[in-house]
Design an enzyme around this catalytic site. Structure first.
Site, PDB file in Angstrom:
ATOM      1  N   LYS A   1      -6.721 -25.718  -2.155  1.00 15.14           N
ATOM      2  CA  LYS A   1      -6.494 -27.041  -1.569  1.00 15.14           C
ATOM      3  C   LYS A   1      -5.929 -28.049  -2.593  1.00 15.14           C
ATOM      4  O   LYS A   1      -5.909 -27.782  -3.785  1.00 15.14           O
ATOM      5  CB  LYS A   1      -7.792 -27.566  -0.957  1.00 15.14           C
ATOM      6  CG  LYS A   1      -8.282 -26.719   0.218  1.00 15.14           C
ATOM      7  CD  LYS A   1      -7.275 -26.666   1.348  1.00 15.14           C
ATOM      8  CE  LYS A   1      -7.809 -26.050   2.623  1.00 15.14           C
ATOM      9  NZ  LYS A   1      -7.861 -24.568   2.607  1.00 15.14           N
TER      10      LYS A   1
HETATM   11  C1  PLP Z   1      -7.593 -26.207   8.713  1.00 13.99           C
HETATM   12  C2  PLP Z   1      -8.802 -25.747   7.950  1.00 13.99           C
HETATM   13  N1  PLP Z   1     -10.011 -26.125   8.378  1.00 13.99           N
HETATM   14  C3  PLP Z   1     -11.134 -25.757   7.725  1.00 13.99           C
HETATM   15  C4  PLP Z   1     -11.081 -24.957   6.611  1.00 13.99           C
HETATM   16  C5  PLP Z   1     -12.347 -24.546   5.938  1.00 13.99           C
HETATM   17  O1  PLP Z   1     -12.475 -25.129   4.677  1.00 13.99           O
HETATM   18  P1  PLP Z   1     -13.640 -24.625   3.691  1.00 13.99           P
HETATM   19  O2  PLP Z   1     -13.208 -23.315   3.133  1.00 13.99           O
HETATM   20  O3  PLP Z   1     -13.733 -25.707   2.651  1.00 13.99           O
HETATM   21  O4  PLP Z   1     -14.882 -24.545   4.504  1.00 13.99           O
HETATM   22  C6  PLP Z   1      -9.833 -24.533   6.126  1.00 13.99           C
HETATM   23  C7  PLP Z   1      -9.758 -23.673   4.907  1.00 13.99           C
HETATM   24  O5  PLP Z   1      -8.922 -22.883   4.652  1.00 13.99           O
HETATM   25  C8  PLP Z   1      -8.662 -24.930   6.808  1.00 13.99           C
HETATM   26  O6  PLP Z   1      -7.449 -24.537   6.386  1.00 13.99           O
END
Ligand code: PLP
Length: 410
Positions: A209
Site C-alpha cells: 500500500k
Molecule cells: C480494496 C481493498 N480492501 C481491503 C483490503 C484489505 O486490507 P488489509 O490487508 O489491510 O486488511 C485490501 C487489501 O489488499 C484492498 O485492496
C-alpha cells in the site's frame, strides 16, 4: 459458517514469476510489481521501539493515530492491525447483523465482502461505472431495500468514489456510508481528503500500500464512534494495557462486549510514523509516474488509460489499463505473459467477487449480472506503480507495453 481459503495472489507482488522466454529489448532484472519502499528512518524507528520496553499498543500508536488524523484533517483515528479489521469493527459497532444488507462493489478484494459475512449480514453487489470502476450510484439505488444498513464505497485504485451521491442515497435509506479506503491514501474528493469526514473510513497499511507498516490499518471517523470501535478492537476491554500499566495505572478493567483482537502494535506504528513523514514525497513520485504512463499510452489504440474525474485528486495506488479487444489480436492473459517475458511484473485488480466459488455458489451470482465489472475485468491489468521505481524502470515499462501493443495490433 462455511469458510474458504481465498488466495490473495492478485494483491501480491509478482516477484516470484520467472520469465518463460526471452523477448527482444528485455530488461536484465525482473521488475517487481509492488515492493515496499523502506529506508533507514523506518529501521531506526522500529529499533527505537524495540529498545523502549513497550512493543504492543502504546505511545507510538497514540502518536501515529494523532499524526495520521492531523495529516488528513480527520476528526479522530484508531490504529488497527489491518483495513479488514477496520471494516469489520465499523460494521459491528454500527450494530449491523443478521437480517441486514450491505451494498458494495464486486470489483474489490475479498476482505470488503468477507467482513459483511462476518457480522452475519448479506452482501449485495452493485455494478461499477465504466470510467472509474467505482460503484455506479444508479446501480446502488436499484439495490436499496428496506434491509439496507450500509453502503461500502471502495475507492478503486485510489480514485475517490462518488461520495456525495452515495451519501445522499445512504441517508435516504437510513443507512451509513462506510468507505474502504485501502487504496485511497491520500486522495481528495471535491477538495476534501478521503477520511476527513465523520463517517467510518478504513485504510490499509499492507505491504503493497501507499504507506506500509507490514500489516496494519487505520479507521477514521467520529470520535465517540471510534471510542466504541477501540473497545471492540481489543477484546471489548474498557481500558487497554498502556492505560492500565503506564504511569502507575490500575490493573482493573471491565469487558463490556465480546470484542476482537485487532489492535495495532507500537512496532507497526513506528514504521507508520516514519512512512507518514515521507508520504508527500511518495505521492509526488506516484503522480509523476502515472503522468508519464498516461502521456506514453494515451495515443495507443490497444489500451485505455485511467480516467480522472475533474473533481478529484486520486492517490494513484494502482495504474490500471484496460485493453481494447477490437485493436489487439491478443487478450489480457497473453499481454501479461508478454510483459513477464520482458521482465515486467504486473497484477490484476481484482478477480471480481462473483467469480470466487464461495460467493458465486452462496448467492447464485454470475458474470452477466455485472456487465461493466466483468467486461473490465477481462481486459484489465495493473502496471508497476510505486515510489521506488527509477526513471529507467518507468521507461522500461513504457517500452515493453508499447512493444507488445505494436506487435499484436490488428
Ligand atoms: C480494496 C481493498 N480492501 C481491503 C483490503 C484489505 O486490507 P488489509 O490487508 O489491510 O486488511 C485490501 C487489501 O489488499 C484492498 O485492496
Amino acid at each position: 459458517m462455511p469458510s474458504v481459503n481465498l488466495t490473495r495472489s492478485s494483491a501480491e507482488p509478482a516477484g516470484a514469476i520467472s520469465c518463460s522466454r526471452p523477448a527482444p529489448g528485455r530488461r536484465p532484472e525482473f521488475l517487481l510489481f509492488s515492493p515496499p519502499t523502506i529506508g533507514e528512518e523506518e529501521i531506526s524507528e522500529v529499533v527505537d521501539t524495540l529498545r523502549s520496553g513497550w512493543i504492543t499498543t502504546g505511545p507510538k500508536t497514540q502518536r501515529f493515530e494523532a499524526e495520521f488524523a492531523a495529516r488528513l484533517g480527520a476528526p479522530a483515528a484508531l490504529g488497527l492491525n489491518s483495513c479488514t479489521a477496520g471494516l469489520h469493527t465499523a460494521l459491528a459497532a454500527l450494530g449491523i447483523g443478521p437480517g441486514d444488507e450491505v451494498i458494495t462493489s464486486p470489483l474489490t478484494f475479498a476482505a470488503t465482502i468477507n467482513v459483511i459475512e462476518h457480522v452475519g449480514a448479506v452482501p449485495v453487489l452493485a455494478d461499477v461505472a465504466p470510467d472509474t470502476m467505482n460503484l455506479r450510484p444508479e446501480a446502488v439505488e436499484a439495490a436499496l431495500t428496506a434491509k439496507t444498513r450500509a453502503i461500502i464505497a471502495v475507492h478503486y485504485a485510489g480514485h475517490p468514489a462518488d461520495l456525495d451521491v452515495l451519501r445522499d442515497l445512504a441517508e435516504r435509506a437510513g443507512a451509513t456510508l462506510v468507505e474502504d479506503a485501502a487504496h485511497a491514501l491520500i486522495a481528495f474528493y471535491r477538495g476534501r481528503a478521503i477520511g476527513s469526514g465523520p463517517n467510518p473510513v478504513a485504510f490499509s497499511f499492507y505491504a503493497t500500500k501507499n504507506l506500509t507498516t507490514g500489516e496494519g490499518g487505520m479507521l477514521t471517523g467520529d470520535p465517540a464512534f471510534l471510542e466504541r470501535c477501540r473497545v471492540l478492537s481489543l477484546h471489548g476491554m474498557s481500558r487497554d494495557a498502556w492505560r492500565r500499566y503506564a504511569n502507575g495505572g490500575s490493573w482493573r478493567y471491565d469487558v463490556v462486549a465480546a470484542g476482537f483482537k485487532y489492535n495495532m502494535t507500537d512496532i507497526q506504528a513506528a514504521m507508520g510514523l516514519a512512512q507518514l513523514r515521507k508520504l508527500e514525497r511518495f505521492q509526488q513520485r506516484r503522480r509523476e509516474i502515472a503522468e508519464r504512463y498516461t502521456a506514453a499510452f494515451q495515443e495507443l489504440d490497444g489500451l485505455e488509460t485511467p480516467t480522472i474525474r475533474p473533481d478529484v485528486a486520486p492517490a494513484w495506488h494502482l495504474y490500471v489499463v484496460r485493453l481494447n479487444p477490437s485493436a489487439l489480436r491478443i487478450g489480457r492473459d497473453q499481454f501479461i505473459d508478454e510483459l513477464t517475458a520482458r521482465n515486467i511484473g504486473t497484477s490484476v485488480h481484482f478477480i471480481p467477487i462473483y467469480r470466487h466459488p464461495f460467493y458465486r455458489d452462496r448467492y447464485d451470482l454470475h458474470p452477466g449480472m455485472f456487465p461493466v465489472t466483468d467486461g473490465s475485468y477481462r481486459r484489465m491489468l495493473s502496471l508497476p506503480l510505486h515510489p521506488g521505481l527509477s526513471d529507467r524502470d518507468v521507461s522500461d515499462v513504457i517500452e515493453a507495453v508499447r512493444d507488445v501493443e505494436r506487435l499484436y495490433r490488428r
